[in-house]
Design a protein around this motif. Structure first.
Motif, PDB file in Angstrom:
ATOM      1  N   UNK A  43      -2.206   8.951  -3.139  1.00  0.00           N
ATOM      2  CA  UNK A  43      -1.507   8.679  -1.714  1.00  0.00           C
ATOM      3  C   UNK A  43      -1.912   7.337  -1.457  1.00  0.00           C
ATOM      4  N   UNK A  44      -3.209   7.166  -1.494  1.00  0.00           N
ATOM      5  CA  UNK A  44      -4.150   5.885  -1.778  1.00  0.00           C
ATOM      6  C   UNK A  44      -3.469   4.887  -2.730  1.00  0.00           C
ATOM      7  N   UNK A  45      -3.342   5.073  -3.991  1.00  0.00           N
ATOM      8  CA  UNK A  45      -2.700   3.354  -4.653  1.00  0.00           C
ATOM      9  C   UNK A  45      -1.677   3.518  -3.428  1.00  0.00           C
ATOM     10  N   UNK A  46      -0.259   4.734  -3.064  1.00  0.00           N
ATOM     11  CA  UNK A  46       0.970   4.416  -2.695  1.00  0.00           C
ATOM     12  C   UNK A  46       0.884   3.117  -1.302  1.00  0.00           C
ATOM     13  N   UNK A  47      -0.477   3.607   0.043  1.00  0.00           N
ATOM     14  CA  UNK A  47      -0.085   3.164   0.505  1.00  0.00           C
ATOM     15  C   UNK A  47      -0.861   1.419   0.447  1.00  0.00           C
ATOM     16  N   UNK A  48      -1.612   1.090  -0.720  1.00  0.00           N
ATOM     17  CA  UNK A  48      -2.705  -0.140  -1.533  1.00  0.00           C
ATOM     18  C   UNK A  48      -1.335  -1.101  -1.344  1.00  0.00           C
ATOM     19  N   UNK A  49       0.143  -0.469  -2.193  1.00  0.00           N
ATOM     20  CA  UNK A  49       1.169  -1.017  -2.754  1.00  0.00           C
ATOM     21  C   UNK A  49       2.072  -0.936  -1.353  1.00  0.00           C
ATOM     22  N   UNK A  50       2.191  -0.391  -1.098  1.00  0.00           N
ATOM     23  CA  UNK A  50       2.706  -0.333   0.423  1.00  0.00           C
ATOM     24  C   UNK A  50       2.013  -2.058   1.171  1.00  0.00           C
ATOM     25  N   UNK A  51       1.074  -2.073   0.875  1.00  0.00           N
ATOM     26  CA  UNK A  51       0.610  -3.002   1.973  1.00  0.00           C
ATOM     27  C   UNK A  51       1.149  -3.956   1.362  1.00  0.00           C
ATOM     28  N   UNK A  52      -0.007  -4.266  -0.003  1.00  0.00           N
ATOM     29  CA  UNK A  52       0.502  -5.341  -0.731  1.00  0.00           C
ATOM     30  C   UNK A  52       2.428  -6.263  -0.589  1.00  0.00           C
ATOM     31  N   UNK A  53       2.895  -4.880  -0.875  1.00  0.00           N
ATOM     32  CA  UNK A  53       4.347  -5.127  -0.753  1.00  0.00           C
ATOM     33  C   UNK A  53       5.144  -5.886   0.636  1.00  0.00           C
ATOM     34  N   UNK A  54       3.748  -5.610   1.584  1.00  0.00           N
ATOM     35  CA  UNK A  54       4.182  -6.150   2.957  1.00  0.00           C
ATOM     36  C   UNK A  54       3.720  -7.701   3.039  1.00  0.00           C
TER      37      UNK A  54
END
Length: 95
Positions: A43-54
């Motif tokens: 979940x932490x990795x996904x949150x970081x990737x979501x922020x990077x994608x944004x």
């Protein structure tokens, strides 16, 4: 009386077997806690990737909408200057 003792012994053995499976077997309680930790990491990795994608999406929108973003990126990343401008580079003092 003897039959009652056998029933009690059988129930005790069954409870022991179930407890052993619960604590030591496949998909046991320690495995469950390990999976919970893996889920939290993912979940932490996904949150970081979501922020990077944004951030990447915002960069793409800036680059497609106007030349200002392209000019800013060329100046900061490539060090380009416009014709007629003077470039000053200030270096820090070395001790």
């Amino acid at each position: 009386m003897l039959r009652r003792n056998w029933v009690n012994l059988l129930l005790l053995v069954l409870i022991g077997a179930l407890q052993a499976r619960l604590w030591l077997g496949k998909h046991s309680i320690p495995d469950f806690h390990g999976f919970e930790a893996q889920v939290k990491q993912q979940q932490l990795k996904n949150a970081n990737l979501t922020q990077r994608n944004a951030l990447l999406k915002a960069d793409i929108e800036d680059l497609t909408l106007g030349l200002d973003a392209i000019e800013e990126r060329a100046r900061s990343e490539l060090g380009l200057i416009k014709q007629g401008e003077t470039f000053y580079r200030i270096l820090p003092d070395e001790y």
